[in-house]
Design a protein around this motif. Structure first.
Motif, PDB file in Angstrom:
ATOM      1  N   HIS A   1       0.858  -1.191   0.000  1.00 48.10           N
ATOM      2  CA  HIS A   1       0.000   0.000   0.000  1.00 48.10           C
ATOM      3  C   HIS A   1       0.890   1.234   0.000  1.00 48.10           C
ATOM      4  O   HIS A   1       1.778   1.357   0.830  1.00 48.10           O
ATOM      5  CB  HIS A   1      -0.904   0.043   1.250  1.00 48.10           C
ATOM      6  N   ILE A   2       0.651   2.140  -0.930  1.00 52.27           N
ATOM      7  CA  ILE A   2       1.432   3.381  -0.999  1.00 52.27           C
ATOM      8  C   ILE A   2       0.444   4.535  -1.043  1.00 52.27           C
ATOM      9  O   ILE A   2      -0.513   4.491  -1.821  1.00 52.27           O
ATOM     10  CB  ILE A   2       2.291   3.437  -2.294  1.00 52.27           C
ATOM     11  N   GLN A   3       0.693   5.549  -0.226  1.00 55.92           N
ATOM     12  CA  GLN A   3      -0.140   6.747  -0.329  1.00 55.92           C
ATOM     13  C   GLN A   3       0.638   7.820  -1.069  1.00 55.92           C
ATOM     14  O   GLN A   3       1.805   8.080  -0.770  1.00 55.92           O
ATOM     15  CB  GLN A   3      -0.553   7.258   1.053  1.00 55.92           C
ATOM     16  N   GLN A   4      -0.013   8.426  -2.067  1.00 50.10           N
ATOM     17  CA  GLN A   4       0.623   9.473  -2.868  1.00 50.10           C
ATOM     18  C   GLN A   4      -0.227  10.729  -2.702  1.00 50.10           C
ATOM     19  O   GLN A   4      -1.361  10.778  -3.162  1.00 50.10           O
ATOM     20  CB  GLN A   4       0.666   9.039  -4.338  1.00 50.10           C
ATOM     21  N   GLY A   5       0.313  11.715  -2.010  1.00 50.97           N
ATOM     22  CA  GLY A   5      -0.482  12.917  -1.763  1.00 50.97           C
ATOM     23  C   GLY A   5      -1.580  12.630  -0.743  1.00 50.97           C
ATOM     24  O   GLY A   5      -1.560  11.614  -0.044  1.00 50.97           O
ATOM     25  N   ARG A   6      -2.556  13.531  -0.674  1.00 54.93           N
ATOM     26  CA  ARG A   6      -3.583  13.396   0.366  1.00 54.93           C
ATOM     27  C   ARG A   6      -4.676  12.402  -0.007  1.00 54.93           C
ATOM     28  O   ARG A   6      -5.327  11.837   0.858  1.00 54.93           O
ATOM     29  CB  ARG A   6      -4.236  14.755   0.625  1.00 54.93           C
ATOM     30  N   HIS A   7      -4.902  12.213  -1.314  1.00 48.43           N
ATOM     31  CA  HIS A   7      -6.129  11.511  -1.702  1.00 48.43           C
ATOM     32  C   HIS A   7      -5.927  10.261  -2.552  1.00 48.43           C
ATOM     33  O   HIS A   7      -6.899   9.646  -2.957  1.00 48.43           O
ATOM     34  CB  HIS A   7      -7.043  12.474  -2.486  1.00 48.43           C
ATOM     35  N   LEU A   8      -4.673   9.901  -2.860  1.00 48.28           N
ATOM     36  CA  LEU A   8      -4.451   8.790  -3.799  1.00 48.28           C
ATOM     37  C   LEU A   8      -3.692   7.655  -3.108  1.00 48.28           C
ATOM     38  O   LEU A   8      -2.623   7.863  -2.540  1.00 48.28           O
ATOM     39  CB  LEU A   8      -3.668   9.299  -5.016  1.00 48.28           C
ATOM     40  N   TRP A   9      -4.290   6.465  -3.177  1.00 48.90           N
ATOM     41  CA  TRP A   9      -3.662   5.260  -2.619  1.00 48.90           C
ATOM     42  C   TRP A   9      -3.435   4.248  -3.736  1.00 48.90           C
ATOM     43  O   TRP A   9      -4.302   4.051  -4.590  1.00 48.90           O
ATOM     44  CB  TRP A   9      -4.551   4.616  -1.551  1.00 48.90           C
ATOM     45  N   HIS A  10      -2.275   3.591  -3.698  1.00 47.49           N
ATOM     46  CA  HIS A  10      -1.965   2.516  -4.642  1.00 47.49           C
ATOM     47  C   HIS A  10      -1.914   1.211  -3.841  1.00 47.49           C
ATOM     48  O   HIS A  10      -1.233   1.147  -2.822  1.00 47.49           O
ATOM     49  CB  HIS A  10      -0.603   2.754  -5.304  1.00 47.49           C
ATOM     50  N   HIS A  11      -2.614   0.203  -4.310  1.00 46.63           N
ATOM     51  CA  HIS A  11      -2.661  -1.081  -3.604  1.00 46.63           C
ATOM     52  C   HIS A  11      -2.153  -2.186  -4.531  1.00 46.63           C
ATOM     53  O   HIS A  11      -2.618  -2.292  -5.672  1.00 46.63           O
ATOM     54  CB  HIS A  11      -4.098  -1.418  -3.180  1.00 46.63           C
ATOM     55  N   ARG A  12      -1.233  -2.998  -4.009  1.00 48.07           N
ATOM     56  CA  ARG A  12      -0.725  -4.124  -4.812  1.00 48.07           C
ATOM     57  C   ARG A  12      -1.725  -5.269  -4.714  1.00 48.07           C
ATOM     58  O   ARG A  12      -1.533  -6.241  -3.988  1.00 48.07           O
ATOM     59  CB  ARG A  12       0.657  -4.563  -4.328  1.00 48.07           C
ATOM     60  N   LEU A  13      -2.789  -5.124  -5.447  1.00 48.44           N
ATOM     61  CA  LEU A  13      -3.884  -6.097  -5.416  1.00 48.44           C
ATOM     62  C   LEU A  13      -4.468  -6.207  -6.804  1.00 48.44           C
ATOM     63  O   LEU A  13      -4.615  -5.211  -7.502  1.00 48.44           O
ATOM     64  CB  LEU A  13      -4.999  -5.586  -4.495  1.00 48.44           C
ATOM     65  N   SER A  14      -4.810  -7.422  -7.175  1.00 50.42           N
ATOM     66  CA  SER A  14      -5.515  -7.628  -8.435  1.00 50.42           C
ATOM     67  C   SER A  14      -6.976  -7.910  -8.094  1.00 50.42           C
ATOM     68  O   SER A  14      -7.270  -8.803  -7.309  1.00 50.42           O
ATOM     69  CB  SER A  14      -4.886  -8.823  -9.149  1.00 50.42           C
TER      70      SER A  14
END
Length: 261
Positions: free
Chosen positions: A111-124
């Motif tokens: 899980h990576i948070q980029q800025g205040r509102h964007l999350w990246h999840h290593r999930l398919s």
């Protein structure tokens, strides 16, 4: 509530199964808007720059909830991808104050948070959850159904679900319909691929096209209306491995759930 295992297949387009009839019905269906939408691009939102590679069209008309939820900073976007580097749409939605969750198995860490509102999840996001009892499924521990993720994240609703999943979209859409997860979604923007049946879609050509069409009719029964179609002419002109029907192999389709006012 009874669990459905299969979608209702629509009657054949002709008295005897015919690829020509199925294809023409399907292609006419995906290229005919069912509802008009005046405001579809994000240019009207602040912080938007015109570098989107693809038209991920959402309906920002006042009669639907999305524009109001963007203004009140309460909107939520889920984006399903597979190694896609074009995140302009996600960034612009995040810049507008939307909570954006990107799901992609190629992301570097869980899980990576980029800025205040964007999350990246290593999930398919898939059409099934892995079964830990099946050895082969251990490799799919980063694979989950959308309904499972919603429960785990504690999210009741998604304002926009964007999917660019390279031919897994048909089975994912089927899962969303069968489990009624689609009713928790305000707008769908799906890239659909028609150059082959798609992952785990079987049957002869006319059966496949009838299945695709039946899935989209199920969306209509759940009050989703198609408001935008983008035919990607940069992709090969292929329909089930044939150069036929003047079809692109790839379309981006946008629907709004008309129950969400």
């Amino acid at each position: 509530q009874t669990v459905r295992w299969h979608i209702e297949l629509q009657p054949w387009a002709s008295p005897t199964p015919s690829l020509n009839y199925e294809a023409s019905r399907f292609l006419k269906y995906i290229s005919t808007s069912q509802i008009s939408c005046e405001h579809m691009n994000l240019n009207s939102l602040k912080g938007y720059s015109e570098t989107t590679k693809k038209p991920w069209s959402v309906c920002l008309d006042e009669r639907f909830s999305l524009i109001h939820r963007i203004r009140s900073k309460k909107c939520r976007l889920y984006s399903l991808g597979l190694g896609n580097d074009d995140n302009q749409f996600e960034l612009s939605m995040a810049n507008s104050g939307c909570e954006v969750h990107r799901f992609d198995p190629s992301i570097k860490s869980a899980h990576i948070q980029q800025g205040r509102h964007l999350w990246h999840h290593r999930l398919s996001i898939d059409w099934r959850d892995p079964n830990p009892a099946i050895a082969a499924h251990k490799f799919h521990s980063n694979t989950k159904k959308l309904g499972t993720v919603l429960n785990e994240f504690g999210h009741q609703k998604i304002d926009v679900l964007k999917a660019d999943v390279e031919s897994a979209e048909w089975k994912i859409l089927e899962n969303l319909i069968l489990e009624d997860v689609v009713e928790q979604i305000g707008q769908l923007v799906f890239e659909v691929h028609i150059h082959w049946p798609g992952f785990e879609v079987s049957g002869n050509d006319s059966t496949v096209v009838r299945y695709w069409y039946s899935l989209l009719r199920e969306l209509e029964l759940k009050d989703f209306r198609l408001f935008h179609t983008y035919k990607d002419l940069s992709k090969p002109q292929m329909f089930l491995k044939k150069e036929a029907f003047n079809a692109s192999s790839c379309y981006t389709l946008s629907w709004v759930n008309t129950r969400w006012k």
